[in-house]
Motif scaffolding. Structure first.
Motif, PDB file in Angstrom:
ATOM      1  N   ASN A   1      41.112 -24.951  -2.078  1.00 43.12           N
ATOM      2  CA  ASN A   1      40.568 -23.601  -2.253  1.00 43.12           C
ATOM      3  C   ASN A   1      39.643 -23.535  -3.473  1.00 43.12           C
ATOM      4  OD1 ASN A   1      40.512 -20.769  -1.449  1.00 43.12           O
ATOM      5  ND2 ASN A   1      41.561 -20.410  -3.390  1.00 43.12           N
ATOM      6  N   ASP A   2      40.082 -24.105  -4.596  1.00 42.50           N
ATOM      7  CA  ASP A   2      39.246 -24.105  -5.809  1.00 42.50           C
ATOM      8  C   ASP A   2      37.915 -24.801  -5.559  1.00 42.50           C
ATOM      9  OD1 ASP A   2      41.252 -22.771  -7.162  1.00 42.50           O
ATOM     10  OD2 ASP A   2      41.818 -24.467  -8.443  1.00 42.50           O
ATOM     11  N   LEU A   3      37.947 -25.889  -4.805  1.00 42.04           N
ATOM     12  CA  LEU A   3      36.720 -26.613  -4.474  1.00 42.04           C
ATOM     13  C   LEU A   3      35.718 -25.678  -3.798  1.00 42.04           C
ATOM     14  CD1 LEU A   3      35.419 -29.458  -4.439  1.00 42.04           C
ATOM     15  CD2 LEU A   3      36.463 -29.765  -2.188  1.00 42.04           C
ATOM     16  N   GLY A   4      36.210 -24.887  -2.855  1.00 45.33           N
ATOM     17  CA  GLY A   4      35.349 -23.933  -2.159  1.00 45.33           C
ATOM     18  C   GLY A   4      34.832 -22.834  -3.067  1.00 45.33           C
ATOM     19  N   ILE A   5      35.649 -22.394  -4.005  1.00 41.48           N
ATOM     20  CA  ILE A   5      35.235 -21.342  -4.938  1.00 41.48           C
ATOM     21  C   ILE A   5      34.099 -21.842  -5.829  1.00 41.48           C
ATOM     22  CG2 ILE A   5      35.972 -20.009  -6.958  1.00 41.48           C
ATOM     23  CD1 ILE A   5      38.753 -19.807  -5.547  1.00 41.48           C
ATOM     24  N   TYR A   6      34.233 -23.053  -6.359  1.00 41.12           N
ATOM     25  CA  TYR A   6      33.166 -23.595  -7.208  1.00 41.12           C
ATOM     26  C   TYR A   6      31.887 -23.816  -6.399  1.00 41.12           C
ATOM     27  CZ  TYR A   6      36.818 -24.285 -10.680  1.00 41.12           C
ATOM     28  OH  TYR A   6      37.849 -24.084 -11.570  1.00 41.12           O
ATOM     29  N   ALA A   7      32.025 -24.302  -5.170  1.00 41.43           N
ATOM     30  CA  ALA A   7      30.845 -24.494  -4.315  1.00 41.43           C
ATOM     31  C   ALA A   7      30.181 -23.161  -4.002  1.00 41.43           C
ATOM     32  CB  ALA A   7      31.247 -25.215  -3.029  1.00 41.43           C
ATOM     33  N   SER A   8      30.972 -22.133  -3.781  1.00 42.01           N
ATOM     34  CA  SER A   8      30.427 -20.796  -3.527  1.00 42.01           C
ATOM     35  C   SER A   8      29.646 -20.288  -4.741  1.00 42.01           C
ATOM     36  CB  SER A   8      31.560 -19.839  -3.165  1.00 42.01           C
ATOM     37  OG  SER A   8      31.055 -18.570  -2.873  1.00 42.01           O
ATOM     38  N   ALA A   9      30.184 -20.533  -5.928  1.00 37.33           N
ATOM     39  CA  ALA A   9      29.483 -20.130  -7.155  1.00 37.33           C
ATOM     40  C   ALA A   9      28.136 -20.841  -7.260  1.00 37.33           C
ATOM     41  CB  ALA A   9      30.340 -20.422  -8.385  1.00 37.33           C
ATOM     42  N   LEU A  10      28.078 -22.090  -6.838  1.00 46.48           N
ATOM     43  CA  LEU A  10      26.806 -22.826  -6.860  1.00 46.48           C
ATOM     44  C   LEU A  10      25.832 -22.258  -5.837  1.00 46.48           C
ATOM     45  CD1 LEU A  10      28.203 -26.438  -7.246  1.00 46.48           C
ATOM     46  CD2 LEU A  10      26.906 -25.143  -8.948  1.00 46.48           C
ATOM     47  N   SER A  11      26.338 -21.856  -4.700  1.00 47.91           N
ATOM     48  CA  SER A  11      25.486 -21.247  -3.672  1.00 47.91           C
ATOM     49  C   SER A  11      24.872 -19.948  -4.186  1.00 47.91           C
ATOM     50  CB  SER A  11      26.318 -20.992  -2.411  1.00 47.91           C
ATOM     51  OG  SER A  11      25.527 -20.442  -1.401  1.00 47.91           O
ATOM     52  N   VAL A  12      25.685 -19.142  -4.852  1.00 48.72           N
ATOM     53  CA  VAL A  12      25.195 -17.889  -5.444  1.00 48.72           C
ATOM     54  C   VAL A  12      24.154 -18.186  -6.520  1.00 48.72           C
ATOM     55  CG1 VAL A  12      25.875 -15.899  -6.855  1.00 48.72           C
ATOM     56  CG2 VAL A  12      27.254 -16.553  -4.872  1.00 48.72           C
ATOM     57  N   ALA A  13      24.392 -19.231  -7.304  1.00 45.05           N
ATOM     58  CA  ALA A  13      23.441 -19.611  -8.354  1.00 45.05           C
ATOM     59  C   ALA A  13      22.080 -19.973  -7.753  1.00 45.05           C
ATOM     60  CB  ALA A  13      23.986 -20.773  -9.179  1.00 45.05           C
ATOM     61  N   ALA A  14      22.083 -20.614  -6.600  1.00 43.20           N
ATOM     62  CA  ALA A  14      20.814 -20.952  -5.930  1.00 43.20           C
ATOM     63  C   ALA A  14      20.063 -19.686  -5.533  1.00 43.20           C
ATOM     64  CB  ALA A  14      21.073 -21.822  -4.708  1.00 43.20           C
ATOM     65  N   ASP A  15      20.805 -18.685  -5.059  1.00 50.36           N
ATOM     66  CA  ASP A  15      20.175 -17.409  -4.704  1.00 50.36           C
ATOM     67  C   ASP A  15      19.585 -16.720  -5.927  1.00 50.36           C
ATOM     68  OD1 ASP A  15      20.915 -17.734  -2.037  1.00 50.36           O
ATOM     69  OD2 ASP A  15      22.771 -16.563  -2.271  1.00 50.36           O
ATOM     70  N   ARG A  16      20.271 -16.805  -7.031  1.00 51.87           N
ATOM     71  CA  ARG A  16      19.829 -16.145  -8.268  1.00 51.87           C
ATOM     72  C   ARG A  16      18.704 -16.893  -8.977  1.00 51.87           C
ATOM     73  NH1 ARG A  16      25.837 -14.936 -10.690  1.00 51.87           N
ATOM     74  NH2 ARG A  16      26.346 -13.222  -9.267  1.00 51.87           N
ATOM     75  N   ASN A  17      18.506 -18.147  -8.610  1.00 49.75           N
ATOM     76  CA  ASN A  17      17.513 -18.988  -9.286  1.00 49.75           C
ATOM     77  C   ASN A  17      16.604 -19.649  -8.254  1.00 49.75           C
ATOM     78  OD1 ASN A  17      18.577 -19.066 -12.262  1.00 49.75           O
ATOM     79  ND2 ASN A  17      20.368 -19.265 -10.936  1.00 49.75           N
ATOM     80  N   PRO A  18      15.690 -18.869  -7.677  1.00 51.75           N
ATOM     81  CA  PRO A  18      14.856 -19.410  -6.600  1.00 51.75           C
ATOM     82  C   PRO A  18      13.819 -20.442  -7.056  1.00 51.75           C
ATOM     83  CG  PRO A  18      14.184 -17.179  -7.145  1.00 51.75           C
ATOM     84  CD  PRO A  18      15.420 -17.460  -7.931  1.00 51.75           C
ATOM     85  N   ASP A  19      13.471 -20.427  -8.351  1.00 50.85           N
ATOM     86  CA  ASP A  19      12.376 -21.292  -8.800  1.00 50.85           C
ATOM     87  C   ASP A  19      12.784 -22.439  -9.705  1.00 50.85           C
ATOM     88  OD1 ASP A  19      10.502 -19.643  -7.444  1.00 50.85           O
ATOM     89  OD2 ASP A  19      10.616 -18.217  -9.101  1.00 50.85           O
ATOM     90  N   THR A  20      13.814 -22.228 -10.514  1.00 46.31           N
ATOM     91  CA  THR A  20      14.188 -23.247 -11.492  1.00 46.31           C
ATOM     92  C   THR A  20      15.640 -23.090 -11.912  1.00 46.31           C
ATOM     93  OG1 THR A  20      13.570 -24.242 -13.609  1.00 46.31           O
ATOM     94  CG2 THR A  20      13.434 -21.856 -13.477  1.00 46.31           C
ATOM     95  N   LEU A  21      16.220 -24.161 -12.390  1.00 42.52           N
ATOM     96  CA  LEU A  21      17.548 -24.095 -12.997  1.00 42.52           C
ATOM     97  C   LEU A  21      17.324 -23.790 -14.481  1.00 42.52           C
ATOM     98  CD1 LEU A  21      19.318 -27.149 -11.313  1.00 42.52           C
ATOM     99  CD2 LEU A  21      19.862 -24.730 -10.996  1.00 42.52           C
ATOM    100  N   GLY A  22      17.270 -22.522 -14.783  1.00 39.03           N
ATOM    101  CA  GLY A  22      16.971 -22.093 -16.145  1.00 39.03           C
ATOM    102  C   GLY A  22      18.134 -22.292 -17.105  1.00 39.03           C
ATOM    103  N   PRO A  23      17.921 -21.925 -18.353  1.00 40.91           N
ATOM    104  CA  PRO A  23      18.944 -22.116 -19.388  1.00 40.91           C
ATOM    105  C   PRO A  23      20.268 -21.421 -19.071  1.00 40.91           C
ATOM    106  CG  PRO A  23      16.882 -21.332 -20.352  1.00 40.91           C
ATOM    107  CD  PRO A  23      16.708 -21.343 -18.866  1.00 40.91           C
ATOM    108  N   GLU A  24      20.219 -20.298 -18.367  1.00 46.05           N
ATOM    109  CA  GLU A  24      21.458 -19.577 -18.043  1.00 46.05           C
ATOM    110  C   GLU A  24      22.317 -20.323 -17.022  1.00 46.05           C
ATOM    111  OE1 GLU A  24      18.545 -18.576 -14.949  1.00 46.05           O
ATOM    112  OE2 GLU A  24      18.394 -18.659 -17.126  1.00 46.05           O
ATOM    113  N   THR A  25      21.743 -21.313 -16.335  1.00 48.54           N
ATOM    114  CA  THR A  25      22.514 -22.100 -15.374  1.00 48.54           C
ATOM    115  C   THR A  25      23.126 -23.341 -16.013  1.00 48.54           C
ATOM    116  OG1 THR A  25      20.649 -23.476 -14.666  1.00 48.54           O
ATOM    117  CG2 THR A  25      20.997 -21.384 -13.479  1.00 48.54           C
ATOM    118  N   ARG A  26      22.707 -23.616 -17.247  1.00 51.19           N
ATOM    119  CA  ARG A  26      23.141 -24.847 -17.931  1.00 51.19           C
ATOM    120  C   ARG A  26      24.363 -24.607 -18.799  1.00 51.19           C
ATOM    121  NH1 ARG A  26      20.382 -29.360 -16.156  1.00 51.19           N
ATOM    122  NH2 ARG A  26      18.391 -28.672 -15.351  1.00 51.19           N
TER     123      ARG A  26
END
Length: 177
Positions: free
Chosen positions: A102-127
């Motif tokens: 379950n935790d594995l899926g939660i972390y993967a979901s958070a990464l999916s949301v991060a992709a939506d929030r960062n369409p152009d670059t992995l900015g400092p807030e993602t690091r």
């Protein structure tokens, strides 16, 4: 003539106690797909591959789709069989196994949301920041993935996802030599 029904009963019981090879193949294929997805995400965080939000999200979604209930379902009933590296401890520690899945899926979901929030670059807030390095580490307080995954930097969620894989393999995978 009683030998035949007894033999059929023994074979039926033995067959019911083994995992179908297709199930083992599904588990192994899923693990390979998740490993490849993690490599894709890792390459983008390391800047060895250009960031592409769609590819990043697809990789995160691969892990999300193959984890949680879907992963747990592949390990229902007896889990050991020739060709499988699954430990019988999955059966005795089912609650811990399911939590890791379950935790594995939660972390993967958070990464999916991060992709939506960062369409152009992995900015400092993602690091990860300096204060993030001990969160979830072996000496740190344990975090609740359900409540905290989406509020942490994506890179940290990625590291915790990898740590979840490592923890699960260390506890529930038999190493062959």
């Amino acid at each position: 003539m009683l030998v035949m029904p007894a033999l059929i009963t023994v074979i039926s019981v033995a067959a019911a106690q083994t995992v179908p090879m297709g199930n083992v193949t599904q588990r192994q294929d899923g693990m390979k797909a998740m490993a490849n997805a993690a490599k894709t995400i890792n390459a983008m965080f390391r800047d060895s591959s250009p960031y592409d939000a769609k590819t990043f999200k697809a990789a995160a979604e691969t892990v999300r789709a193959l984890s949680g209930v879907a992963l747990s379902a592949l390990f229902e009933g007896p889990v050991t069989t020739p060709g499988s590296k699954a430990s019988a401890s999955i059966e005795t520690e089912r609650q811990q196994f399911d939590k890791l899945a379950n935790d594995l899926g939660i972390y993967a979901s958070a990464l999916s949301v991060a992709a939506d929030r960062n369409p152009d670059t992995l900015g400092p807030e993602t690091r990860m920041q300096g204060s993030d390095t001990m969160i979830g580490g072996p000496l740190a307080k344990k975090i609740d993935a359900t409540r905290e995954a989406e509020s942490m930097p994506a890179e940290h969620a990625f590291h915790l996802m990898l740590q979840t894989c490592t923890s699960c393999h260390a506890r529930f995978r038999i190493e062959t030599k």
